[in-house]
Design a protein around this motif. Structure first.
Motif, PDB file in Angstrom:
ATOM      1  N   ARG A  45      -9.078  -4.023   0.057  1.00  0.00           N
ATOM      2  CA  ARG A  45      -7.752  -3.892   0.668  1.00  0.00           C
ATOM      3  C   ARG A  45      -7.503  -4.994   1.689  1.00  0.00           C
ATOM      4  NH1 ARG A  45      -8.313   1.327   3.173  1.00  0.00           N
ATOM      5  NH2 ARG A  45     -10.438   1.325   2.378  1.00  0.00           N
TER       6      ARG A  45
ATOM      7  N   PHE B 188       0.777  -1.243   0.000  1.00  0.00           N
ATOM      8  CA  PHE B 188       0.000   0.000   0.000  1.00  0.00           C
ATOM      9  C   PHE B 188       0.810   1.297   0.000  1.00  0.00           C
ATOM     10  CE2 PHE B 188      -2.603  -3.207   2.374  1.00  0.00           C
ATOM     11  CZ  PHE B 188      -3.571  -3.372   1.391  1.00  0.00           C
TER      12      PHE B 188
ATOM     13  N   SER C 147       0.471   2.464  -3.812  1.00  0.00           N
ATOM     14  CA  SER C 147      -0.894   2.547  -4.334  1.00  0.00           C
ATOM     15  C   SER C 147      -1.793   3.442  -3.498  1.00  0.00           C
ATOM     16  CB  SER C 147      -1.510   1.146  -4.408  1.00  0.00           C
ATOM     17  OG  SER C 147      -1.623   0.574  -3.107  1.00  0.00           O
ATOM     18  N   GLU C 148      -1.571   3.497  -2.177  1.00  0.00           N
ATOM     19  CA  GLU C 148      -2.439   4.276  -1.294  1.00  0.00           C
ATOM     20  C   GLU C 148      -1.705   5.395  -0.557  1.00  0.00           C
ATOM     21  OE1 GLU C 148      -5.593   3.866  -1.295  1.00  0.00           O
ATOM     22  OE2 GLU C 148      -5.759   1.926  -2.325  1.00  0.00           O
TER      23      GLU C 148
ATOM     24  N   CYS D 229      -8.638  -0.829   6.589  1.00  0.00           N
ATOM     25  CA  CYS D 229      -9.181  -1.531   5.424  1.00  0.00           C
ATOM     26  C   CYS D 229     -10.670  -1.277   5.202  1.00  0.00           C
ATOM     27  CB  CYS D 229      -8.939  -3.030   5.558  1.00  0.00           C
ATOM     28  SG  CYS D 229      -7.239  -3.532   5.211  1.00  0.00           S
TER      29      CYS D 229
END
Length: 210
Positions: free
Chosen positions: A173, A39, A42-43, A86
């Motif tokens: 997620r 992550f 991507s996050e 999540c």
């Protein structure tokens, strides 16, 4: 979310492995590495070992990435805070602690019921993470100095939510992180048999979801 440092644990619910894993198997550094690999890019989010209470801090002038902060290097705290992250929506992930007000230990009966209501889904996901990591899971009411409430009913709700996720799918997620844990620890794909309640409990409500 500040729910992992002074928890009241109810029951060891995960089916124990044939041989209890050593403490070295579950290192917080591995969870940090797995989370960041999944992550960080991507996050724009990283998992951080904290020195105090768990907290979620979105990117700001002092830090250009979002921080999921878990307590004192505790492995279970890391899984719990990841579970909250999540299920937090995009708007909530722009707010400190996802915009929730945390009522600390010492809650009365009404406050404890409200607390448990928002804890069912994250604790169900945490249970799945624990199974994927071959680690024992314990449901937590996190209210050592207050009203314990109906702990068995809460545990059943968490169990029912796990069964719903197994049937309908985990949040994206969470599913991604379950896959990362499963691959890292060499565990089997999640299935119903891995999520058991104490034999003496009646779990007919849960069986309705199978």
């Amino acid at each position: 979310m500040n729910t992992s440092t002074a928890s009241t644990y109810l029951n060891d619910l995960s089916e124990p492995p044939s041989r209890e894993p050593s403490a070295e198997l579950h290192r917080y550094q591995d969870v940090v590495a797995l989370f960041d690999a999944a992550f960080k890019e991507s996050e724009n989010t990283r998992l951080i070992k904290g020195e105090g209470e768990p907290e979620y801090i979105p990117a700001n002038d002092q830090c250009d990435f979002h921080q999921v902060i878990f307590a004192h290097g505790y492995y279970a705290s890391a899984l719990h805070e990841i579970a909250h992250w999540c299920i937090a929506g995009k708007a909530r992930r722009l707010l400190n602690d996802y915009g929730y007000w945390y009522c600390p230990d010492g809650r009365n009966e009404a406050e404890q019921k409200a607390f448990e209501k928002v804890e069912v889904k994250p604790q169900a996901i945490e249970w799945a993470f624990s199974v994927a990591a071959n680690k024992r899971f314990r449901v937590s009411t996190d209210n050592l100095n207050g009203e314990q409430g109906d702990t068995q009913a809460f545990t059943l709700e968490v169990h029912q939510q796990v069964l719903r996720y197994l049937r309908d799918g985990f949040p994206p997620r969470a599913a991604l992180f379950i896959d990362a844990l499963t691959e890292f620890y060499g565990t089997a794909a999640l299935n119903i048999e891995q999520f058991r309640l104490p034999n003496e409990w009646s779990n007919s409500q849960s069986e309705d979801l199978l």
